[in-house]
Design a protein around this motif. Structure first.
Motif, PDB file in Angstrom:
ATOM      1  N   THR A   1       0.826  -1.216   0.000  1.00  0.00           N
ATOM      2  CA  THR A   1       0.000   0.000   0.000  1.00  0.00           C
ATOM      3  C   THR A   1       0.857   1.262   0.000  1.00  0.00           C
ATOM      4  O   THR A   1       0.340   2.347  -0.245  1.00  0.00           O
TER       5      THR A   1
ATOM      6  N   TYR B   1       3.689   0.099 -10.089  1.00  0.00           N
ATOM      7  CA  TYR B   1       2.330   0.648 -10.140  1.00  0.00           C
ATOM      8  C   TYR B   1       1.838   0.612 -11.583  1.00  0.00           C
ATOM      9  O   TYR B   1       0.706   0.198 -11.856  1.00  0.00           O
TER      10      TYR B   1
ATOM     11  N   ARG C   1      -1.225  -1.584 -13.075  1.00  0.00           N
ATOM     12  CA  ARG C   1      -2.303  -0.872 -13.787  1.00  0.00           C
ATOM     13  C   ARG C   1      -2.512  -1.462 -15.181  1.00  0.00           C
ATOM     14  O   ARG C   1      -3.648  -1.711 -15.600  1.00  0.00           O
TER      15      ARG C   1
ATOM     16  N   PRO D   1      -4.745   1.350  -1.231  1.00  0.00           N
ATOM     17  CA  PRO D   1      -3.941   2.119  -2.182  1.00  0.00           C
ATOM     18  C   PRO D   1      -2.782   1.310  -2.733  1.00  0.00           C
ATOM     19  O   PRO D   1      -2.708   0.091  -2.555  1.00  0.00           O
TER      20      PRO D   1
ATOM     21  N   GLU E   1      -4.629  -0.425  -5.686  1.00  0.00           N
ATOM     22  CA  GLU E   1      -5.267   0.665  -6.418  1.00  0.00           C
ATOM     23  C   GLU E   1      -4.951   0.585  -7.896  1.00  0.00           C
ATOM     24  O   GLU E   1      -5.823   0.750  -8.759  1.00  0.00           O
TER      25      GLU E   1
ATOM     26  N   ASN F   1      -6.972  -2.263  -9.628  1.00  0.00           N
ATOM     27  CA  ASN F   1      -8.372  -1.848  -9.752  1.00  0.00           C
ATOM     28  C   ASN F   1      -8.529  -0.735 -10.789  1.00  0.00           C
ATOM     29  O   ASN F   1      -9.476  -0.720 -11.580  1.00  0.00           O
ATOM     30  N   ARG F   2      -7.591   0.178 -10.774  1.00  0.00           N
ATOM     31  CA  ARG F   2      -7.640   1.322 -11.696  1.00  0.00           C
ATOM     32  C   ARG F   2      -7.571   0.863 -13.148  1.00  0.00           C
ATOM     33  O   ARG F   2      -8.337   1.329 -14.004  1.00  0.00           O
TER      34      ARG F   2
ATOM     35  N   GLY G   1     -13.058  -4.898  -4.550  1.00  0.00           N
ATOM     36  CA  GLY G   1     -12.156  -4.631  -3.432  1.00  0.00           C
ATOM     37  C   GLY G   1     -12.711  -5.239  -2.164  1.00  0.00           C
ATOM     38  O   GLY G   1     -13.896  -5.086  -1.870  1.00  0.00           O
TER      39      GLY G   1
ATOM     40  N   ASN H   1      -9.790   2.450  -2.278  1.00  0.00           N
ATOM     41  CA  ASN H   1      -9.361   3.240  -3.431  1.00  0.00           C
ATOM     42  C   ASN H   1     -10.570   3.533  -4.317  1.00  0.00           C
ATOM     43  O   ASN H   1     -11.560   2.786  -4.299  1.00  0.00           O
TER      44      ASN H   1
ATOM     45  N   TYR I   1     -11.295   3.308  -7.429  1.00  0.00           N
ATOM     46  CA  TYR I   1     -11.470   2.659  -8.725  1.00  0.00           C
ATOM     47  C   TYR I   1     -12.237   1.336  -8.642  1.00  0.00           C
ATOM     48  O   TYR I   1     -12.385   0.648  -9.646  1.00  0.00           O
TER      49      TYR I   1
ATOM     50  N   CYS J   1     -17.445  -3.276  -3.452  1.00  0.00           N
ATOM     51  CA  CYS J   1     -16.433  -3.073  -2.414  1.00  0.00           C
ATOM     52  C   CYS J   1     -17.059  -3.538  -1.098  1.00  0.00           C
ATOM     53  O   CYS J   1     -18.070  -2.992  -0.650  1.00  0.00           O
TER      54      CYS J   1
END
Length: 334
Positions: free
Chosen positions: A97, A142, A146, A171, A175, A178-179, A190, A202, A204, A210
């Protein structure tokens, strides 16, 4: 001798669902004309928490001896809603995170470096700069997470939700995954956990997908019930916890084997040394083969596809073509 049958007009109409012509005796409270104490006594009874229906009595539900019921509810809410959304299979993504997207990592490094420059004798600030530099280096993951979320999300799209990205909802690496799925137009899940300090999911995650769990055990169960692969990015205690639990369940065949991919070989070679464990005799050589390393989003996805092709199964199985874990165990024992 038989009675003459009643005509249709002589037979009663069906009773209304709720209404009555004459109210039942308890539909009106006892009045103060009958007993001046009655209204106060009645109010005290009805305002007492024990008068609440059990499922509306939060104090009762939070008692220690109601833990079994809470465990069942923790499981059942997510299970029911995931089924309603048609979520049959998932790819689970774990990771730290504390690793943000590269631009944020660079901004944080610049802030700490400026503080350290203003206080050159502060050893603590120099240490923070060194850590921030390593976070910047890892922030490239990251973008990998993504992109991987985008790849998985594009496989099924928003309507066919039988394969989705599932994360812990936080995060960092979660994140990012998910984004990516969100950017591909797919649903994405989530699984948050209630903690003593405030936290936020997060942004997204698909609204309605969630879930916040009270118990880690039930959250872990839902991570793996639909898992078709586990993709693990660099992370700390929580990431290691989920990784080792999954490897243990596969090792013992408590769950059906799935691909387990550790992203970032250089990181994982230092964080976790399975060759040492094999050499020490505490795991078997075959246990070392339960996972492997990858570096890019496309490599992760192709490795998952290749793993399923080699065992002759589909990543996404139809209900008719799928095999339950109970059937799998039964087949192995015969």
């Amino acid at each position: 001798m038989a009675s003459d049958p009643l005509s249709a007009s002589e037979k009663p109409e069906p009773a209304p669902d709720i209404e009555r012509v004459i109210e039942l005796p308890w539909s009106q409270p006892k009045t103060d004309q009958e007993d001046v104490r009655a209204p106060d006594l009645l109010r005290e009874i009805m305002e007492h928490p024990n008068y609440l229906e059990a499922d509306a009595d939060l104090g009762f539900l939070n008692r220690d001896d109601m833990r079994g019921t809470r465990l069942q509810m923790d499981y059942q809410k997510a299970e029911t809603l995931l089924n309603e959304h048609g979520i049959a299979h998932s790819i689970v993504v774990f990771g730290g995170t504390r690793i943000p997207e590269p631009s944020v990592a660079q901004e944080r490094l610049a802030e700490i470096a400026a503080q350290a420059a203003a206080h050159p004798a502060d050893e603590g600030l120099r240490t923070r700069v060194a850590i921030a530099e390593r976070i910047v280096e890892k922030s490239r993951y990251y973008d990998v997470a993504r992109e991987f979320g985008q790849i998985v999300g594009a496989q099924e799209g928003p309507e066919d939700n039988r394969l989705v990205i599932v994360t812990g909802g936080g995060p960092g690496m979660m994140e990012a995954a998910n984004r990516g799925a969100c950017e591909a137009g797919a649903k994405t899940i989530g699984l948050n956990i209630t903690l003593p300090h405030e936290q936020f999911p997060n942004p997204y995650i698909t609204p309605g997908l969630c879930f916040r769990f009270r118990y880690f055990a039930l959250r872990k169960l839902h991570f793996l019930m639909r898992a078709r692969a586990l993709v693990v990015f660099p992370g700390g205690y929580g990431t290691l916890d989920e990784l080792f639990e999954t490897l243990t369940l596969i090792q013992t065949r408590k769950i059906r084997p799935v691909p387990v991919i550790l992203v970032g070989r250089d990181y994982w070679k230092r964080a976790f040394d399975p060759d040492f464990l094999v050499a020490e005799g505490v795991i078997d050589p075959e246990d070392r083969e339960l996972f492997w390393y990858a570096e890019s989003a496309e490599e992760i996805w192709q490795d998952i596809r290749r793993w399923y092709a080699r065992i002759g199964r589909e990543i996404v199985e139809t209900q008719e073509g799928g095999e339950s874990y109970e059937d799998f165990i039964s087949r192995c024992r015969t």
